[in-house]
Design a protein around this motif. Structure first.
Motif, mmCIF file in Angstrom:
data_model
loop_
_atom_site.group_PDB
_atom_site.id
_atom_site.type_symbol
_atom_site.label_atom_id
_atom_site.label_comp_id
_atom_site.label_asym_id
_atom_site.label_seq_id
_atom_site.Cartn_x
_atom_site.Cartn_y
_atom_site.Cartn_z
ATOM 1 N N CYS A 1 4.927 10.121 4.197
ATOM 2 C CA CYS A 1 4.624 9.039 3.256
ATOM 3 C C CYS A 1 4.916 7.736 3.973
ATOM 4 O O CYS A 1 5.574 7.717 5.011
ATOM 5 N N PRO B 1 4.480 7.333 -3.202
ATOM 6 C CA PRO B 1 3.217 8.022 -2.927
ATOM 7 C C PRO B 1 3.203 9.483 -3.353
ATOM 8 O O PRO B 1 2.131 10.068 -3.508
ATOM 9 N N ASP C 1 10.706 11.775 0.934
ATOM 10 C CA ASP C 1 10.402 11.750 2.368
ATOM 11 C C ASP C 1 11.119 10.589 3.079
ATOM 12 O O ASP C 1 10.941 10.382 4.265
ATOM 13 N N GLU D 1 0.860 -1.187 0.000
ATOM 14 C CA GLU D 1 0.000 0.000 0.000
ATOM 15 C C GLU D 1 0.894 1.234 0.000
ATOM 16 O O GLU D 1 1.796 1.375 0.837
ATOM 17 N N SER D 2 0.648 2.107 -0.939
ATOM 18 C CA SER D 2 1.418 3.340 -1.083
ATOM 19 C C SER D 2 0.623 4.450 -0.383
ATOM 20 O O SER D 2 -0.457 4.808 -0.832
ATOM 21 N N CYS D 3 1.169 4.952 0.735
ATOM 22 C CA CYS D 3 0.350 5.780 1.646
ATOM 23 C C CYS D 3 0.893 7.187 1.845
ATOM 24 O O CYS D 3 2.103 7.425 1.793
ATOM 25 N N VAL D 4 -0.043 8.086 2.126
ATOM 26 C CA VAL D 4 0.294 9.427 2.592
ATOM 27 C C VAL D 4 -0.629 9.745 3.754
ATOM 28 O O VAL D 4 -1.785 9.328 3.760
ATOM 29 N N TRP E 1 6.274 3.866 -9.898
ATOM 30 C CA TRP E 1 4.834 3.747 -9.735
ATOM 31 C C TRP E 1 4.426 3.825 -8.272
ATOM 32 O O TRP E 1 3.412 4.433 -7.933
ATOM 33 N N VAL E 2 5.204 3.171 -7.402
ATOM 34 C CA VAL E 2 4.733 2.974 -6.029
ATOM 35 C C VAL E 2 4.967 4.200 -5.141
ATOM 36 O O VAL E 2 4.340 4.350 -4.109
ATOM 37 N N LYS F 1 -2.009 8.702 -7.508
ATOM 38 C CA LYS F 1 -1.017 9.011 -6.488
ATOM 39 C C LYS F 1 -1.731 9.317 -5.179
ATOM 40 O O LYS F 1 -2.679 10.127 -5.142
ATOM 41 N N ALA F 2 -1.254 8.692 -4.107
ATOM 42 C CA ALA F 2 -1.884 8.863 -2.797
ATOM 43 C C ALA F 2 -2.004 10.343 -2.431
ATOM 44 O O ALA F 2 -3.040 10.789 -1.932
ATOM 45 N N ILE F 3 -0.964 11.103 -2.720
ATOM 46 C CA ILE F 3 -0.963 12.514 -2.327
ATOM 47 C C ILE F 3 -2.089 13.285 -3.016
ATOM 48 O O ILE F 3 -2.750 14.122 -2.391
ATOM 49 N N ALA G 1 -1.149 2.371 -8.098
ATOM 50 C CA ALA G 1 -0.431 3.592 -7.711
ATOM 51 C C ALA G 1 0.223 4.294 -8.897
ATOM 52 O O ALA G 1 0.608 5.458 -8.806
#
Ligand SMILES: Cc1cc2nc3c(=O)[nH]c(=O)nc-3n(C[C@H](O)[C@H](O)[C@H](O)COP(=O)(O)OP(=O)(O)OC[C@H]3O[C@@H](n4cnc5c(N)ncnc54)[C@H](O)[C@@H]3O)c2cc1C
Ligand code: SF4
Ligand code: SF4
Lengths: 390, 67
Positions: free
Chosen positions: A252, B49, B10, A173-176, B46-47, A229-231, A225
């Motif tokens: 992130c 964020p 980050d 999971e690509s998170c912000v 891609w991954v 984009k999560a952001i 993703a």
């Protein structure tokens, strides 16, 4: 060259628990942490269940930002499902919490060194026998009977020993997350927004932190993703739902929503926590499972030192213990999560609409899911269970 | 060729976690691509964020851009 029985790489909850239990069992133990602080930066929503935490420690008041008694699920079209009295949990101040768990390790006799970035392993005859690390620009080495890799989602320690920990995109999971002030949220309720609209292949969370503050974040599954984009998704949500929020912290992060890695021990080395992918693959919760894995790795390390046996074979007992404590459950949850992923936004809205017809007093998480979600009742019961336990 | 946009990362390690060949190094506040190891699969791009990484097809283009 200094010699230790156990070198733990990483000072998160898993590493500190491992060091605590290794030291407690009599092993000469040190934690090497790359960052300047234990517990900071906080890359986490900080939610834990009361029952989970109590397996290891008595919750301390100064760890707790909010006490949780309610859960809300919001479906893609905005249908709200509230449940009360099902969950008891906390949103922590992990900065303080992680510090205190590390302190427990220290009090048990473990040493801790921050600004110590591990860059490689040492080997003797194929067996791991220590680490190389940078300390404030200086190259150093430590020899150890056992290395415990508790180096988080970004773990490389296992790879250096030939353990295959690379995450698949579908398991990431690509998170912000923003930690914000000036938001009007229920101080006792955690909210989950589900469906593709909010967070493709993941979910969006709003976890209160007291005094109008909250952790608000989302995760997008790695395979989506590239396009989402999560952001961007989080900024869109904030502009719509909380336009007056002030951002106090932005981070992130990656969450491994995988089964525990197939092989996480070898001669002289064990992996634990996020490094071994010991995260609840349904919820992404990894604090409690990391603590559990860490404790078991630390216990096993102390026993190995006492027995003078640091072989992969001896570490079998760690694998067995973890399977019983969480590994087997995670494998089951992983299958369920897969099935839930196949529900479309309109499926989710459908289910939510049915649930709103169930009277509030009957809306125990388990009950609503089992009575209303005729489509896949079994699956949704398990989803609810996973969230009630975070 | 993976390019790291300046002053954006980050240091969360999500890209490190998915790299199939261990071609990303991440210290406390320092991210490096080991170009000799990288196989240009682009999944780190891609991954991420917050879109820190960029895949540049042509090394010349890379040179021009970093001038
Ligand atoms: C956005 C987000 C939200 C989350 N929300 C929740 C939640 O609400 N509830 C929950 O239970 N879980 C949540 N999680 C998951 C949880 O944060 C992790 O599962 C948990 O922190 C794992 O603990 P750990 O000790 O295994 O790893 P970490 O806490 O990541 O600790 C690993 C440590 O190792 C250090 N390290 C790494 N490499 C090296 C090296 N080479 N040398 C030295 N040190 C190194 C790192 O600096 C770090 O301090 C969330 C995760 C993210 C990203
Ligand atoms: S995923 Fe993005 S923000 Fe995170 S470390 Fe990699 S490049 Fe930096
Ligand atoms: S492009 Fe692929 S191989 Fe290269 S650094 Fe990114 S993930 Fe690793």
């Amino acid at each position: 060259m200094t010699e230790f029985d156990v070198v733990v790489v990483g000072g998160g909850p898993a590493g500190s628990m491992a060091a605590w239990y290794a030291a407690k069992g009599g092993a000469r133990t040190i934690i090497l942490e790359k960052d300047r602080d234990i517990g900071y930066p906080v890359r986490c929503g900080e939610a834990v269940s009361d029952a989970g935490l109590r397996q290891f420690v008595e919750p301390e008041p100064n760890w707790i930002a909010a006490t949780i008694s309610k859960i809300r699920m919001v479906s893609p079209n905005g249908t709200v499902i509230d449940t009360a009295g099902q969950a008891l949990g906390y949103v922590l101040h992990r900065r303080i919490f992680d510090y205190d768990i590390a302190n427990k390790a220290a009090q048990a006799g473990a040493q801790i060194l921050t600004k110590a970035y591990v860059t490689g392993l040492r080997f003797d005859d194929g067996r791991v026998t220590g680490v190389e690390y940078d300390y404030l620009g200086e190259k150093r080495t430590l020899s150890a009977k056992i290395v415990i890799g508790a180096d988080g989602v970004e773990s490389r320690v296992g790879r250096w020993a030939g353990l295959r920990t690379a995450l698949k995109l579908r398991d990431t999971e690509s998170c912000v997350q923003f930690s914000v002030a000036n938001v009007d949220v229920d101080p006792e309720r955690i909210d989950f927004y589900v469906g593709h609209t909010y967070a493709p292949g993941g979910y969006l969370w709003v976890f209160p932190k007291g005094n109008g503050k909250a952790n608000i974040g989302l995760g997008v599954v790695g395979t989506e993703a590239k396009h989402y984009k999560a952001i961007d998704l989080l900024n869109r949500f904030m502009a719509k739902e909380f336009p007056n929020a002030s951002t106090l912290t932005m981070i992130c992060g990656g969450v491994p929503v995988a089964k525990t890695v197939k092989k996480y021990t070898a001669d002289g080395i064990m992996l634990t926590g996020d490094a071994a992918r010991m995260v609840n693959p349904m919820t992404g919760g990894g604090i409690i499972s990391g603590m559990h894995g860490g404790k078991l790795a630390g216990m096993t390390a102390a026993e190995a030192v006492e027995a003078g046996d640091y072989t992969e074979k001896f570490f079998d007992r760690y694998v067995k213990r973890w399977n019983k404590a969480g590994g087997d459950d995670h494998a089951r949850l992983y299958r369920i999560a897969d099935a839930v992923d196949s529900l479309s936004d309109s499926d989710l809205d459908d289910i939510a609409a049915k649930l709103t017809k169930v009277p509030q007093e009957k809306r125990s998480l388990l009950k609503i899911f089992s009575t209303a979600a005729k489509k896949r009742p079994g699956i949704l019961i398990d989803v609810a269970k996973a969230f009630a336990g975070f | 060729m993976i390019h790291i946009k300046e002053n954006k990362c980050d240091f969360c390690g999500t890209c490190v976690a998915v790299c199939p060949v261990d071609a990303i190094e991440m210290a406390e506040a320092d991210l490096k691509i080991i170009h000799e190891t990288c196989i240009d699969c682009d999944i780190c791009v891609w991954v991420c964020p917050i879109d820190v990484l960029e895949s540049r097809v042509n090394p010349e283009e890379e040179e021009v851009a970093s001038d």
